[in-house]
Each structure stands twice: as C-alpha cells, then as structure tokens.
Design an enzyme around this catalytic site. Structure first.
Site, PDB file in Angstrom:
ATOM      1  N   GLY A  76       0.822  -1.199   0.000  1.00 10.80           N
ATOM      2  CA  GLY A  76       0.000   0.000   0.000  1.00 10.80           C
ATOM      3  C   GLY A  76       0.853   1.244   0.000  1.00 10.80           C
ATOM      4  O   GLY A  76       1.757   1.390   0.836  1.00 10.80           O
ATOM      5  N   ALA A  77       0.600   2.121  -0.943  1.00 12.04           N
ATOM      6  CA  ALA A  77       1.416   3.331  -1.098  1.00 12.04           C
ATOM      7  C   ALA A  77       0.567   4.574  -0.960  1.00 12.04           C
ATOM      8  O   ALA A  77       0.706   5.529  -1.722  1.00 12.04           O
ATOM      9  CB  ALA A  77       2.141   3.313  -2.442  1.00 12.04           C
ATOM     10  N   GLY A  78      -0.321   4.570   0.029  1.00 10.72           N
ATOM     11  CA  GLY A  78      -1.063   5.781   0.364  1.00 10.72           C
ATOM     12  C   GLY A  78      -0.220   6.669   1.259  1.00 10.72           C
ATOM     13  O   GLY A  78       1.009   6.551   1.317  1.00 10.72           O
ATOM     14  N   ALA A  79      -0.877   7.554   2.000  1.00  8.54           N
ATOM     15  CA  ALA A  79      -0.154   8.523   2.810  1.00  8.54           C
ATOM     16  C   ALA A  79       0.707   7.853   3.878  1.00  8.54           C
ATOM     17  O   ALA A  79       1.877   8.198   4.057  1.00  8.54           O
ATOM     18  CB  ALA A  79      -1.145   9.496   3.448  1.00  8.54           C
ATOM     19  N   ILE A  80       0.152   6.881   4.589  1.00  7.92           N
ATOM     20  CA  ILE A  80       0.901   6.223   5.650  1.00  7.92           C
ATOM     21  C   ILE A  80       1.979   5.319   5.073  1.00  7.92           C
ATOM     22  O   ILE A  80       3.119   5.304   5.548  1.00  7.92           O
ATOM     23  CB  ILE A  80      -0.040   5.425   6.564  1.00  7.92           C
ATOM     24  CG1 ILE A  80      -1.088   6.345   7.192  1.00  7.92           C
ATOM     25  CG2 ILE A  80       0.758   4.711   7.656  1.00  7.92           C
ATOM     26  CD1 ILE A  80      -0.520   7.473   8.022  1.00  7.92           C
ATOM     27  N   GLY A  81       1.638   4.564   4.037  1.00  6.17           N
ATOM     28  CA  GLY A  81       2.618   3.687   3.410  1.00  6.17           C
ATOM     29  C   GLY A  81       3.811   4.454   2.881  1.00  6.17           C
ATOM     30  O   GLY A  81       4.968   4.048   3.051  1.00  6.17           O
ATOM     31  N   ASN A 133      -6.297   1.314  10.398  1.00  3.16           N
ATOM     32  CA  ASN A 133      -7.189   1.978  11.330  1.00  3.16           C
ATOM     33  C   ASN A 133      -8.280   1.041  11.841  1.00  3.16           C
ATOM     34  O   ASN A 133      -8.630   0.052  11.198  1.00  3.16           O
ATOM     35  CB  ASN A 133      -7.857   3.181  10.664  1.00  3.16           C
ATOM     36  CG  ASN A 133      -6.959   4.405  10.620  1.00  3.16           C
ATOM     37  OD1 ASN A 133      -6.102   4.597  11.474  1.00  3.16           O
ATOM     38  ND2 ASN A 133      -7.143   5.241   9.612  1.00  3.16           N
ATOM     39  N   LYS A 188      -6.371   4.889  19.852  1.00  4.86           N
ATOM     40  CA  LYS A 188      -6.484   5.269  18.437  1.00  4.86           C
ATOM     41  C   LYS A 188      -7.914   5.049  17.934  1.00  4.86           C
ATOM     42  O   LYS A 188      -8.433   5.856  17.146  1.00  4.86           O
ATOM     43  CB  LYS A 188      -5.493   4.459  17.597  1.00  4.86           C
ATOM     44  CG  LYS A 188      -5.509   4.788  16.108  1.00  4.86           C
ATOM     45  CD  LYS A 188      -5.091   6.223  15.835  1.00  4.86           C
ATOM     46  CE  LYS A 188      -5.171   6.573  14.344  1.00  4.86           C
ATOM     47  NZ  LYS A 188      -4.177   5.835  13.541  1.00  4.86           N
TER      48      LYS A 188
END
Length: 351
Positions: free
Chosen positions: A13-18, A108, A210
C-alpha cells in the site's frame, strides 16, 4: 525471526501512511520493497517515494511491483491499506509470507485479530464487521501478526508522494502481550528511521486510544467537512464529539482497556492537531470507499456483545453512510439537524 536484522521489507500500500513509512525507512539506506498498482506504481519506479514532514524533504528509491511472486518472501510485511481492502487483498499476499515473516497491520479501526492471544470466552473470535466471512483469519496465521497502532497524520499529494505536519509515532506489541525479539527488532528498525517507536505489553490499550480518536473524528468529519481542530474545539461540534467519546470509553472499559487520558485532555490534544483533514474526509472528497466498518461498525459490534447502547455513534455512522451513497447531497441540512440549536442572534460557523 530467521535474521536478527530484517533485510527484506515490503510495504503493501502506497497511500499517505505507506509512503511516510517507506520514505523514512528508505532514506536510511534500508532496502524497501513496495506493493503498489497503477499510476502509483509508475510514479514510485520513476521518482522513488517522496515525503515532506517536520524533518524536511525525503526522497529515496524503492523496489516497487504489483507482483508478489517477483517481490518474493519477506522478513517483515507492513500492511498499509484501508481496512475494507484486506479481505480481498491478504489472500493474494501469500508469496510474501514465509514461515518466519512478521506481518504488521498498519490499519485503522478495530483489527480482525483483536481476540487472538486473548483468554476467556471471546478468545479467537472474529470481528464480523471487518472479517465477515472469516477470510482474514483463514488466510493468515495469527502467529505472524505483530500488533501496531500508528499515530501519523499525513496526506497524499500525488502518487507516491505524501506530506505530514505532525510528529510520527508507532506503538508495537505482541497480541499475547508478551515481549519478544521480533518486537524489539522491528521497534528499533522504525526508531532508526526517525519515527518514534514504542514497545507495549498492553497493545490493546493503545489500540483503543487510536480507535477512540478515529471514532470521534472520522465519520463526523465526513458529515461536517471539519478539520481536527474544528471537531475538537468548535462549540457546535464538541457536544457530539463528547457523546461519541463517552460511548467509546464505556465500550473500551468493558474490554478491560486502560485509557491514560481524561475527556478534557483528549479534546485538547485533538484540537492541537491543527487544521488537518481526517483520512476519511480525504477519502470522501476523492470518492473513495470509507473505513466505516472498521472504525465505527466494529465498535458498535463490540458494544453489543456487552449490551451497551451507543446511539450517538450509530446515528453519526448512519449519516456518514448516507452521504457516501448520495454524494451529490449537501451536508448542510444534516449538520443543522445534529448540531445544538442556536439563538436567532447566533450565526452558525461553517467548517
């Protein structure tokens, strides 16, 4: 783990966190593999992974592919995808996972493995909201899992590029609450990348912290369009946030979680995050699927196990889901219904 120092890492996964995690790791010289697709895959191979955060600009090459067979068996796999993607994705990750691979879900909401390593009548039970068919429990031996709670606020700027304005924190822990060599090894790996990393012997306490942060902010942000600062400080919104927080705290307590903050402190910390859009609001504005099941429905499910009522949480989830099904609708009328009424002389602030 087979090696004392992980040499083969894959971020799925290359979203914001990745991208945040990949950029910090790769910038230290650590080889990083990434599983990505489409335009993001092209961008990663052409430009590397890019991140702007409090420490400046980070740009480093990664080995990106959409073929798990080519990537091969890994020492550590970080799952940095949306919770709703996991049931269809995880079965295809088998080539990445060998007998000594550690899988770290950076996801999440309530995790599907929540009752793994627990004792009592719920031991080993699935969370229906996040794993309705038992696919995740069947596809991945829970022994591979290392629990993780990520406190990173970031947004995607372009494919393969992320930006963050707040400090980074990751908390790691074994599902059975014991210390282990792999826990310390991965914690140190993340710490060396400039991300604060803590080892916990009560990982579910951090999970609930969280979960409560997501529960009180993400669905309501979709309805209102409000930033974190507005959600936790605007007088029209804080009563709703407080009700959701109260319901979540009761549910957490029913499962033995120890929460280290009081509600006023929680609200102050939330407001202090600044004018940041939640990840769910970002997804909503881009027409992407929302993590309502993991962040909200799973909490409702856990509350029901103990006969707890969570009416405000249910209502907010229903309204957020309605907006996702009718994206052309404005949230203005919905906000006027759920927000406390004002006197005629007061003008409602719009987030």
């Amino acid at each position: 783990m087979a090696r004392s120092i992980p040499s083969r890492l894959c971020i799925v996964g290359a979203g914001a966190i990745g991208c945040t995690l990949a950029a910090r790791l790769a910038a230290t010289g650590q080889p990083v593999n990434m599983f990505a697709r489409g335009n993001t895959l092209t961008a990663l191979n052409e430009n590397g992974v890019r991140l702007t955060d409090l420490d400046g600009e980070h740009n480093a090459p990664v080995n990106a592919s959409d073929d798990c067979v080519l990537l091969g068996e890994q020492d550590v796999v970080f799952l940095c995808v949306k919770a709703q993607s996991l049931p269809t994705l995880v079965p295809h990750l088998a080539p990445l996972i060998g007998p000594h691979t550690t899988v770290v879900p950076v996801v999440n909401g309530v995790p599907w493995w929540y009752f793994h390593g627990e004792s009592g009548n719920m031991a080993g039970q699935p969370i229906q909201a996040v794993d309705p068919d038992g696919t995740l429990l069947a596809s991945l031996d829970p022994a591979h899992i290392l629990g993780c709670v990520v406190f990173i606020t970031a947004e995607t700027i372009s494919p393969g590029q992320a930006r963050s304005h707040n400090p980074h924190l990751m908390i790691l822990g074994e599902p059975n609450n014991r210390k282990s060599q792999r826990l310390e090894t991965i914690r140190q790996l993340i710490e060396d990348a400039g991300i604060e990393a803590r080892a916990s012997d009560r990982i579910r306490d951090s999970l609930w912290t969280k979960i409560l942060a997501n529960l009180t902010s993400n669905p309501l942000s979709v309805i209102t369009g409000a930033t974190l600062e507005e959600l936790y400080s605007e007088p029209e919104l804080t009563p709703l946030v407080g009700k959701i927080l109260h319901e979540g705290l009761l549910t957490a307590a029913a499962y033995g979680a120890r929460i280290d903050f009081d509600p006023p402190t929680f609200m102050k910390l939330g407001a202090g995050m600044g004018a940041v859009k939640t990840s769910m609001l970002q997804d909503y504005q881009h027409g992407r699927a929302l993590e309502l099941a993991a962040i909200g429905d799973a909490v409702v499910e856990l509350a029901e196990h103990h006969g707890l009522g969570v009416p405000t949480t249910r209502d907010i989830l229903s309204l957020a889901r309605f907006l996702t099904r009718h994206p052309s609708r404005s949230s203005t009328d919905i906000v006027s219904v759920i927000a406390p009424t004002s006197t005629p002389s007061q003008e409602r602030k719009k987030p």
